[in-house]
Design an enzyme around this catalytic site. Structure first.
Site, mmCIF file in Angstrom:
data_model
loop_
_atom_site.group_PDB
_atom_site.id
_atom_site.type_symbol
_atom_site.label_atom_id
_atom_site.label_comp_id
_atom_site.label_asym_id
_atom_site.label_seq_id
_atom_site.Cartn_x
_atom_site.Cartn_y
_atom_site.Cartn_z
ATOM 1 N N ASP A 1 -38.673 12.883 -4.763
ATOM 2 C CA ASP A 1 -37.541 13.117 -5.484
ATOM 3 C C ASP A 1 -37.697 12.248 -6.765
ATOM 4 O O ASP A 1 -37.627 10.994 -6.391
ATOM 5 C CB ASP A 1 -36.170 12.950 -4.749
ATOM 6 N N GLY B 1 -36.164 6.505 -13.559
ATOM 7 C CA GLY B 1 -35.903 5.613 -14.934
ATOM 8 C C GLY B 1 -34.880 4.611 -14.612
ATOM 9 O O GLY B 1 -35.120 3.384 -15.176
ATOM 10 N N ASP B 2 -33.902 4.714 -13.742
ATOM 11 C CA ASP B 2 -32.891 3.624 -13.334
ATOM 12 C C ASP B 2 -33.561 2.466 -12.406
ATOM 13 O O ASP B 2 -33.561 1.496 -12.789
ATOM 14 C CB ASP B 2 -31.882 4.290 -12.702
HETATM 15 O O1 RIB Z 1 -30.459 8.924 -13.571
HETATM 16 C C1 RIB Z 1 -30.166 9.351 -12.308
HETATM 17 C C2 RIB Z 1 -28.744 9.631 -12.434
HETATM 18 O O2 RIB Z 1 -28.124 10.382 -13.107
HETATM 19 C C3 RIB Z 1 -28.098 10.256 -10.974
HETATM 20 O O3 RIB Z 1 -27.782 9.421 -9.986
HETATM 21 C C4 RIB Z 1 -26.769 11.007 -11.672
HETATM 22 O O4 RIB Z 1 -25.615 10.270 -11.191
HETATM 23 C C5 RIB Z 1 -26.877 10.693 -13.138
HETATM 24 O O5 RIB Z 1 -26.102 9.861 -13.698
#
Ligand code: RIB
Length: 325
Positions: free
Chosen positions: A258, A263-264
């Site tokens: 998944d 990116g986060d």
């Molecule tokens: O970058 C992923 C996030 O983008 C997800 O968790 C969703 O909440 C959106 O904000």
């Protein structure tokens, strides 16, 4: 008094409603998927990715005043990651509807809800002033994001902007307060098309991939931000600094489950790496790359962020020691 956070993340938090399916549906088609719910939002995901590496981190965001907000606050307490949630009585918590296909790719639609109501008064100035790094994105209120970046810049805090999701009301002047810009391929292409200092009409991801490194570096320099890090998925990252450029490869051979929040994971890991390496940009990018690689091997956004022990196992003792993990 608790120690001040080293990293402050000002941004969005969402409830993610994810449906896993073999293939994305075509327009007009109905298919069956498996539902799971989880914590998301780009800002919160980044704070969790950073905090789980052991760097003192605080997330600042807004939610509806409901049971879910209390659950989130309890999660942050359990993980020992700071959070300042402004509860907005007249707003619903932000929601993201996410589709995941069998190859781990995602499609996301968000309803920002309370995130759009995050105000400057919800962002504690003293918290930012004592941090080393501030991270922001474009998923919460834009004026408040600009305010946080300005405050951090005035206080000499390193400012990071992940321009995600790119939006029509994005203003180039926001970049005046940014030290490190981290776009992905599509965000970079959009910036190149819209920023007045670059303005390359028709620039897209295909043209980005066709550029030689020196050309990409020259384009990044025209943006006017000291460091531009373009995340390129399987192609790794391109790091453009005033003094030159570097490519950092992605980790290969991992089973992708998944990609939501990859990116986060990168941004959070990068900020942790900046703190842990004493400001060494490329070392920070390497930690971000490792955090992102591990995050795609698990389902969900926030739930997929790796902890220190997992990172140590993945990187090996010698490599992990670079960041004192
Ligand atoms: O970058 C992923 C996030 O983008 C997800 O968790 C969703 O909440 C959106 O904000």
């Amino acid at each position: 008094m608790a120690s001040a956070p080293q990293v402050v993340v000002v941004g969005s938090i969402m409830q993610d409603l994810t449906l896993a399916c073999a293939e994305f549906p075509q327009p007009g088609e109905t298919i069956v998927g498996q539902l799971r719910t989880g914590q998301g939002g780009k800002g919160s995901n980044q704070a969790i990715a950073c905090g789980k590496t052991g760097v003192r981190t605080t997330f600042v965001g807004a939610m509806g005043d409901d049971a879910y907000a209390r659950q989130v606050a309890a999660f942050y307490r359990r993980e020992r990651i700071g959070c300042r949630l402004a509860l907005k009585r007249d707003q619903a918590t932000g929601t993201a509807v996410i589709l995941i296909n069998g190859r781990g790719q995602n499609e996301i639609v968000i309803e920002p809800g309370a995130n759009a109501a995050l105000r400057a008064v919800d962002v504690p100035a003293a918290l930012i002033a004592r941090a080393k790094v501030l991270i922001t994105q474009l998923e919460a209120n834009l004026a408040t994001t600009a305010h946080a970046l300005r405050q951090a810049r005035q206080a000499g805090v390193v400012t990071v902007l992940n321009p995600a999701p790119m939006r029509a009301d994005f203003e180039a002047r926001l970049l005046r307060h940014v030290d490190v810009l981290i776009p992905n391929e599509s965000e970079f292409a959009a910036l190149v098309r819209v920023l007045p200092q670059v303005r390359e009409t028709g620039f897209d991801e295909r043209r980005l991939h066709a550029l030689a490194d020196a050309e990409l570096h020259a384009l990044c320099r025209r943006i006017g931000v000291a460091t531009v890090i373009v995340t390129l998925g399987e192609r790794g990252c391109f790091v453009s600094e005033r003094g030159g450029f570097t490519r950092v490869p992605a980790h290969r051979g991992l089973k992708v489950v998944d990609t939501t929040g990859a990116g986060d994971a990168f941004c959070g890991g990068f900020a942790a790496g900046l703190v842990r390496s004493g400001g060494k940009m490329v070392e920070a990018v390497r930690l971000g790359t490792a955090v992102a690689a591990l995050s795609v091997t698990k389902a969900g956004a926030a739930p997929s962020m790796p902890g220190r022990a997992e990172l140590r196992r993945f990187l090996g003792r010698k490599q992990a020691a670079v960041w004192r993990l």
